[in-house]
Write a protein that holds these residues in place. Structure first.
Motif, PDB file in Angstrom:
ATOM      1  N   GLU A  74       0.539  -1.049   0.212  1.00 18.47           N
ATOM      2  CA  GLU A  74      -0.117  -0.011   0.244  1.00 18.47           C
ATOM      3  C   GLU A  74       0.642   0.973  -0.021  1.00 18.47           C
ATOM      4  O   GLU A  74       2.067   1.659   1.141  1.00 18.47           O
ATOM      5  N   GLY A  75       0.744   2.090  -1.414  1.00 19.56           N
ATOM      6  CA  GLY A  75       1.825   2.979  -0.851  1.00 19.56           C
ATOM      7  C   GLY A  75       2.764   3.157  -1.231  1.00 19.56           C
ATOM      8  O   GLY A  75       3.688   3.352  -0.891  1.00 19.56           O
ATOM      9  N   GLY A  76       3.835   2.136  -1.846  1.00 19.30           N
ATOM     10  CA  GLY A  76       5.057   1.359  -1.503  1.00 19.30           C
ATOM     11  C   GLY A  76       5.362   0.919  -0.368  1.00 19.30           C
ATOM     12  O   GLY A  76       6.733   0.678  -0.115  1.00 19.30           O
ATOM     13  N   SER A  77       4.415   0.929   0.677  1.00 18.17           N
ATOM     14  CA  SER A  77       5.547  -0.245   2.019  1.00 18.17           C
ATOM     15  C   SER A  77       4.629  -1.422   1.992  1.00 18.17           C
ATOM     16  O   SER A  77       3.465  -1.337   1.616  1.00 18.17           O
ATOM     17  N   ILE A  78       4.885  -2.516   3.024  1.00 19.43           N
ATOM     18  CA  ILE A  78       4.560  -3.459   3.820  1.00 19.43           C
ATOM     19  C   ILE A  78       3.115  -3.087   4.002  1.00 19.43           C
ATOM     20  O   ILE A  78       2.841  -2.901   5.991  1.00 19.43           O
ATOM     21  N   TYR A  79       2.173  -3.506   3.854  1.00 16.13           N
ATOM     22  CA  TYR A  79       0.876  -3.606   4.636  1.00 16.13           C
ATOM     23  C   TYR A  79       0.434  -4.435   5.456  1.00 16.13           C
ATOM     24  O   TYR A  79       0.770  -4.911   6.538  1.00 16.13           O
ATOM     25  N   SER A  80       0.792  -5.741   4.784  1.00 14.01           N
ATOM     26  CA  SER A  80       0.422  -6.770   5.199  1.00 14.01           C
ATOM     27  C   SER A  80       1.584  -7.872   4.844  1.00 14.01           C
ATOM     28  O   SER A  80       1.429  -7.845   3.252  1.00 14.01           O
ATOM     29  N   TYR A  81       1.796  -9.464   5.368  1.00 16.73           N
ATOM     30  CA  TYR A  81       2.882 -10.429   4.754  1.00 16.73           C
ATOM     31  C   TYR A  81       1.871 -11.662   5.857  1.00 16.73           C
ATOM     32  O   TYR A  81       2.231 -12.092   7.151  1.00 16.73           O
ATOM     33  N   GLY A  82       2.279 -12.647   5.252  1.00 17.47           N
ATOM     34  CA  GLY A  82       1.856 -14.215   5.649  1.00 17.47           C
ATOM     35  C   GLY A  82       0.653 -14.579   4.846  1.00 17.47           C
ATOM     36  O   GLY A  82       0.327 -14.459   3.752  1.00 17.47           O
ATOM     37  N   ALA A  83      -0.065 -15.436   5.694  1.00 15.52           N
ATOM     38  CA  ALA A  83      -0.323 -16.792   4.692  1.00 15.52           C
ATOM     39  C   ALA A  83      -1.851 -16.133   4.495  1.00 15.52           C
ATOM     40  O   ALA A  83      -2.540 -15.263   4.676  1.00 15.52           O
ATOM     41  N   PRO A  84      -1.964 -16.728   2.715  1.00 14.10           N
ATOM     42  CA  PRO A  84      -4.180 -15.638   2.531  1.00 14.10           C
ATOM     43  C   PRO A  84      -4.838 -15.889   3.702  1.00 14.10           C
ATOM     44  O   PRO A  84      -5.375 -14.657   4.175  1.00 14.10           O
ATOM     45  N   ALA A  85      -4.930 -16.920   4.452  1.00 12.40           N
ATOM     46  CA  ALA A  85      -6.363 -16.727   5.047  1.00 12.40           C
ATOM     47  C   ALA A  85      -5.929 -15.849   6.382  1.00 12.40           C
ATOM     48  O   ALA A  85      -6.820 -15.143   7.180  1.00 12.40           O
ATOM     49  N   GLU A  86      -4.794 -15.839   6.577  1.00  6.32           N
ATOM     50  CA  GLU A  86      -4.251 -14.409   7.809  1.00  6.32           C
ATOM     51  C   GLU A  86      -4.578 -12.530   6.939  1.00  6.32           C
ATOM     52  O   GLU A  86      -4.414 -11.602   7.689  1.00  6.32           O
ATOM     53  N   VAL A  87      -4.321 -12.376   5.776  1.00  2.64           N
ATOM     54  CA  VAL A  87      -3.767 -11.414   5.326  1.00  2.64           C
ATOM     55  C   VAL A  87      -5.101 -10.914   4.397  1.00  2.64           C
ATOM     56  O   VAL A  87      -5.064  -9.189   4.558  1.00  2.64           O
ATOM     57  N   LEU A  88      -6.367 -12.067   3.758  1.00  3.81           N
ATOM     58  CA  LEU A  88      -7.261 -11.099   3.205  1.00  3.81           C
ATOM     59  C   LEU A  88      -7.950 -11.537   4.320  1.00  3.81           C
ATOM     60  O   LEU A  88      -9.334 -12.413   4.507  1.00  3.81           O
ATOM     61  N   THR A  89      -8.526 -10.057   4.778  1.00  2.46           N
ATOM     62  CA  THR A  89      -9.615  -9.710   5.626  1.00  2.46           C
ATOM     63  C   THR A  89     -10.106  -9.040   5.358  1.00  2.46           C
ATOM     64  O   THR A  89     -10.275  -7.300   4.572  1.00  2.46           O
ATOM     65  N   GLU A  90     -11.811  -8.548   6.325  1.00  4.25           N
ATOM     66  CA  GLU A  90     -12.316  -7.100   5.447  1.00  4.25           C
ATOM     67  C   GLU A  90     -11.799  -5.572   5.608  1.00  4.25           C
ATOM     68  O   GLU A  90     -12.008  -4.914   4.848  1.00  4.25           O
ATOM     69  N   ASP A  91     -11.252  -6.550   6.919  1.00  9.99           N
ATOM     70  CA  ASP A  91     -10.470  -4.385   7.140  1.00  9.99           C
ATOM     71  C   ASP A  91      -9.507  -4.435   6.556  1.00  9.99           C
ATOM     72  O   ASP A  91      -9.520  -3.261   5.819  1.00  9.99           O
ATOM     73  N   MET A  92      -8.166  -5.475   5.456  1.00  8.68           N
ATOM     74  CA  MET A  92      -7.394  -5.369   5.009  1.00  8.68           C
ATOM     75  C   MET A  92      -8.156  -4.594   3.445  1.00  8.68           C
ATOM     76  O   MET A  92      -7.927  -3.286   2.829  1.00  8.68           O
ATOM     77  N   LEU A  93      -9.431  -5.075   3.050  1.00 12.20           N
ATOM     78  CA  LEU A  93      -9.408  -5.063   1.389  1.00 12.20           C
ATOM     79  C   LEU A  93     -10.594  -3.271   2.394  1.00 12.20           C
ATOM     80  O   LEU A  93     -10.513  -2.798   1.170  1.00 12.20           O
ATOM     81  N   ARG A  94     -11.103  -3.160   2.467  1.00 15.65           N
ATOM     82  CA  ARG A  94     -11.353  -1.304   3.458  1.00 15.65           C
ATOM     83  C   ARG A  94     -10.231  -0.632   3.400  1.00 15.65           C
ATOM     84  O   ARG A  94     -10.515   0.836   2.681  1.00 15.65           O
ATOM     85  N   SER A  95      -9.274  -0.536   4.408  1.00 13.72           N
ATOM     86  CA  SER A  95      -8.270  -0.299   4.605  1.00 13.72           C
ATOM     87  C   SER A  95      -7.245   0.306   3.025  1.00 13.72           C
ATOM     88  O   SER A  95      -7.021   0.998   2.800  1.00 13.72           O
ATOM     89  N   VAL A  96      -7.619  -0.587   1.915  1.00 14.89           N
ATOM     90  CA  VAL A  96      -6.117  -0.777   1.373  1.00 14.89           C
ATOM     91  C   VAL A  96      -6.996  -1.156  -0.350  1.00 14.89           C
ATOM     92  O   VAL A  96      -6.554   0.102  -0.897  1.00 14.89           O
ATOM     93  N   TYR A  97      -7.987  -1.234  -0.366  1.00 12.75           N
ATOM     94  CA  TYR A  97      -8.632  -1.467  -2.095  1.00 12.75           C
ATOM     95  C   TYR A  97     -10.034  -0.679  -1.423  1.00 12.75           C
ATOM     96  O   TYR A  97     -10.306  -0.090  -2.587  1.00 12.75           O
ATOM     97  N   GLY A  98     -10.515  -0.566  -0.867  1.00  9.10           N
ATOM     98  CA  GLY A  98     -11.697   1.181  -0.493  1.00  9.10           C
ATOM     99  C   GLY A  98     -12.555   0.321  -0.788  1.00  9.10           C
ATOM    100  O   GLY A  98     -13.469   0.946  -1.612  1.00  9.10           O
ATOM    101  N   ILE A  99     -12.508  -1.156  -0.836  1.00  7.94           N
ATOM    102  CA  ILE A  99     -14.073  -1.770  -0.890  1.00  7.94           C
ATOM    103  C   ILE A  99     -14.869  -2.254   0.525  1.00  7.94           C
ATOM    104  O   ILE A  99     -13.659  -2.699   1.669  1.00  7.94           O
TER     105      ILE A  99
END
Length: 270
Positions: free
Chosen positions: A213-238
């Protein structure tokens, strides 16, 4: 055990505009790592820094224990293969000739029987054998993309970097290519790094994900850990639901939120 690839405090800028900021992560042999994030987050730039096409402002990239800055270009070509986001369509070379170019780090005065066998194996694996004598410029975008992946495979490197390799492929070939890449990691111990936009495809085939996100690491890990509703809201705006009752997390987008890009949120149907 030392990772096959190690990215350490990597930062990169185009003139005064910093694109990547203090990126650090490992890539293990036998791993498919998915680079995900919105447009402009730095995925392509990061891949080009890792494979030596761009020189970072700070930090370093270590390939199998060696700083890439201290390696000859031929050595890098034997260690890392790269598949760009789009394949050129102006070449007059045939499919066979184009894939054979992937053997250049090993070629001497002439093409050996082994080199030709490697090309045939890659063409068969990517379902391209019937197109071997066709000119690349005559192919569809998806076919050209598979040719570039075949060219990367014949380099026989320990790592392959791919920039959106499924963007021009239909669903069947998307799954086919991802299955091949996952199989190469699982069975041959290759380190595969893929920039992807399709999060569901990434969740299905990648061992780990790195969210930029913006050239920095927002999160890193297994898909089940990384793909969350909060991440999608914060990074993708959905706003989305992440279903977890399947073998891999599955994202169901609900509506678009409000991003700083100026896009207005979608109107509610209620």
């Amino acid at each position: 055990m030392m990772p096959l690839i190690s990215i350490e405090d990597l930062s990169f800028a185009y003139r005064d505009r910093e694109v990547l900021h203090e990126i650090t992560f490992p890539v293990e042999g036998g791993e498919v790592l998915g680079l995900v994030g919105p447009n402009g987050c730095g995925k392509t730039t990061l891949i080009r820094c890792i494979n030596g096409m761009l020189s970072p402002r700070r930090g370093r990239v270590v390939l199998d224990g060696r700083d890439i800055r201290n390696m000859h270009r031929r050595e890098v070509a034997r260690a890392v293969a790269y598949v760009p986001q789009s394949a050129g369509n102006r070449t007059t070379a045939t499919v066979f000739e184009t894939v054979l170019m992937g053997r250049r780090p090993y070629l001497n005065w002439k093409v050996s029987h082994t080199d030709e066998e490697k090309v045939v194996e890659a063409l068969t694996l990517l379902d391209l054998e019937e197109l071997a004598l066709r000119r690349v410029a005559e192919l569809s975008g998806g076919e050209r993309q598979r040719v570039m992946i075949a060219r990367a495979l014949v380099q026989e490197t320990g790592a392959i970097f791919l920039d959106e390799p499924t963007s021009n492929l239909d669903v069947c070939h998307q799954m086919g290519v991802m299955e091949i890449l996952r199989d190469l990691a699982d069975k041959k111990g290759l380190a595969i790094v893929i920039a992807l936009h399709d999060l569901n495809l990434a969740a299905t085939y990648c061992h780990r994900l790195l969210v930029l996100e913006g050239g920095s690491i927002y999160s890193y890990g297994a898909p089940a850990e990384v793909l969350t509703e909060d991440m999608l809201r914060s990074v993708y705006g959905i706003e989305a639901v992440v279903k977890r009752d399947m073998p891999a997390p599955y994202i169901v987008p609900l509506r678009r939120g409000c991003l700083e890009s100026g896009l207005k949120p979608a109107r509610s149907s209620q």
